[in-house]
Design a protein around this motif. Sequence first.
Motif, short mmCIF file in Angstrom:
data_model
loop_
_atom_site.label_atom_id
_atom_site.label_comp_id
_atom_site.label_asym_id
_atom_site.label_seq_id
_atom_site.Cartn_x
_atom_site.Cartn_y
_atom_site.Cartn_z
N LEU A 106 4.36 10.35 -9.84
CA LEU A 106 3.36 9.00 -9.49
C LEU A 106 4.10 7.94 -9.51
CD1 LEU A 106 0.60 10.39 -12.02
CD2 LEU A 106 0.84 10.61 -9.74
N ARG A 107 3.35 6.80 -8.58
CA ARG A 107 4.04 5.72 -8.54
C ARG A 107 3.88 4.68 -9.21
NH1 ARG A 107 3.16 8.86 -3.39
NH2 ARG A 107 1.32 9.35 -4.53
N MET A 108 4.65 3.93 -9.69
CA MET A 108 4.91 2.76 -10.54
C MET A 108 3.94 1.54 -10.18
SD MET A 108 5.67 1.82 -13.51
CE MET A 108 6.21 0.69 -14.48
N TYR A 168 1.40 1.08 -7.74
CA TYR A 168 -0.03 1.16 -7.40
C TYR A 168 -0.65 2.42 -8.02
CZ TYR A 168 2.75 3.44 -4.02
OH TYR A 168 3.54 4.23 -3.24
N GLU A 169 -0.20 3.12 -8.94
CA GLU A 169 -0.71 4.16 -9.74
C GLU A 169 -0.63 3.87 -11.21
OE1 GLU A 169 -1.13 8.13 -6.73
OE2 GLU A 169 0.83 7.81 -7.87
N CYS A 170 0.59 4.07 -11.73
CA CYS A 170 0.91 3.90 -13.05
C CYS A 170 0.42 2.66 -13.74
CB CYS A 170 2.09 4.58 -13.53
SG CYS A 170 2.48 6.31 -12.73
N ILE A 224 -2.02 -1.29 -3.60
CA ILE A 224 -3.09 -0.61 -3.73
C ILE A 224 -2.79 1.22 -3.36
CG2 ILE A 224 -3.68 -0.83 -1.15
CD1 ILE A 224 -6.61 -0.70 -1.94
N ASP A 225 -3.53 2.03 -3.95
CA ASP A 225 -3.28 3.25 -3.30
C ASP A 225 -4.84 3.69 -2.83
OD1 ASP A 225 -3.66 5.97 -3.21
OD2 ASP A 225 -2.93 6.76 -5.04
N PRO A 226 -4.83 3.48 -1.43
CA PRO A 226 -6.35 3.26 -0.87
C PRO A 226 -6.99 4.70 -1.17
CG PRO A 226 -4.42 3.05 0.50
CD PRO A 226 -3.69 3.31 -0.44
N LEU A 227 -6.36 5.67 -1.33
CA LEU A 227 -6.97 7.11 -1.32
C LEU A 227 -6.08 7.79 -2.12
CD1 LEU A 227 -8.13 10.14 -0.60
CD2 LEU A 227 -9.72 8.08 -0.37
N ASP A 228 -6.74 8.19 -3.65
CA ASP A 228 -5.89 8.88 -4.60
C ASP A 228 -6.52 10.04 -4.59
OD1 ASP A 228 -4.18 9.06 -6.81
OD2 ASP A 228 -6.12 9.35 -7.91
N GLY A 229 -5.59 11.14 -4.78
CA GLY A 229 -6.22 12.46 -4.77
C GLY A 229 -6.51 13.29 -3.47
N SER A 230 -5.54 12.78 -2.63
CA SER A 230 -5.85 13.26 -1.32
C SER A 230 -5.87 14.83 -0.90
CB SER A 230 -4.59 13.09 -0.36
OG SER A 230 -4.61 11.65 -0.31
N SER A 254 0.79 -1.33 -0.03
CA SER A 254 -0.15 0.11 0.13
C SER A 254 1.02 1.33 -0.07
CB SER A 254 -1.06 -0.13 1.22
OG SER A 254 -1.32 1.18 1.51
N GLU A 255 0.39 2.05 -0.68
CA GLU A 255 1.05 3.61 -0.54
C GLU A 255 1.35 4.10 0.95
OE1 GLU A 255 -1.19 7.02 -1.91
OE2 GLU A 255 0.51 8.28 -1.91
N GLU A 256 0.47 3.42 1.95
CA GLU A 256 0.51 3.88 3.20
C GLU A 256 1.00 3.30 4.27
OE1 GLU A 256 -0.56 6.91 3.33
OE2 GLU A 256 -1.69 7.09 1.40
MG LIG Z 1 -2.38 8.45 -5.60
#
Ligand SMILES: [Mg+2]
Length: 327
Positions: free
Chosen positions: A252-254, A256-258, A95-101, A76-78
């Motif tokens: 941006l992160r490879m 869990y995002e890209c 997972i990016d649990p919450l994108d666009g924080s 996870s990103e977190e």
């Molecule tokens: Mg994000």
Amino acid sequence: MTDAIDTTRIPVPLRPVMLALAAGGAELAARIRQGGDLAAQVGTNADGDGQKALDVIADDLFRARLTAAGLRFYASEEQDQALELNPAGGLALAIDPLDGSSNIDTNLTIGTIFSIYPAADTAKDSFLRPARQQIGAGYIIYGPRCAMMVTFGDGVQHYALGPDGFRLVDARVTMPDCSFEFAINASNYRHWSRPVRAYIDDCLAGVEGPRETNFNMRWLASLVAETHRILTRGGVFLYPADARKGYERGRLRMLYECAPIALLIEQAGGQATDACERILDQQITALHDRTPFVFGSAEKVARVAAYHDLPETEISALFGHRGLFRA
Ligand SMILES: [Mg+2]
Ligand SMILES: O=P(O)(O)OC[C@H]1O[C@](O)(COP(=O)(O)O)[C@@H](O)[C@@H]1O
Ligand SMILES: [Mg+2]
């Protein structure tokens, strides 16, 4: 009880994890509707980003549901490190649990992005592999409507959240390729490389420029919202590398995002690159790796790469005067 998502078109081995993601998404949507101080600063994640209350709520909520669903590895990103949730499980999920924080406090669109691989013997081998080895990828969008876009490698499926869970809206989403809309955070213009500046300059020049076309611009600061718009009506998104400290590989992160957005975009008929090379052909080398990211309509993504192929000194001359690449 009705399932949290219609599983008819979901591959059988992925159903428990998809049911957990759908139930988690519905729960998170309800939590967002409830409000409260969801944007409060509560800590810092592995990448040095400030964590907001909703980042942590989302991470806890999905991790609990995926643990109950038998998932083996969770990245996870977190979380600094990948976690082993169930040694007997067969899948690994990033997972990016919450994108666009940065949109939480302004009540603008946010999302959850996920990427699924077969579990290998270790977490490292499960996640640090070529991005094309994903067996599922998608996002949940929390906007005026809550929806899920997901691919299992055979087209993109669109589900909308109603009172009885996520129901299929479109079994094969295809992206229009005729939009004249670009998305980039233009406040970073002075930090961009010459090819990126030249590409955007030529869009901004409109009908008077080498492209002989007027373009529209959007920037929502939410990768999920940007992806949803581009899947719906086409266009191109750029988050390039730039000269700011820490942005040598973009933002941006490879993992869990890209990578998951790239798989979705390709499955809907578009392309996704790091400005030059295809994202899905790249090896993921660390959990929180970043990459420059360009995606959208195939012709527009190829054009961005073409600007990067030219020697720097020729960019303006070629595009400004000879107009090699007309819209
Ligand atoms: Mg994000
Ligand atoms: O604030 P900037 O530099 O425009 O960056 C916006 C980008 O950052 C992100 O918010 C990063 O995601 P997180 O909110 O998950 O950290 C993307 O959704 C968005 O595309
Ligand atoms: Mg996030």
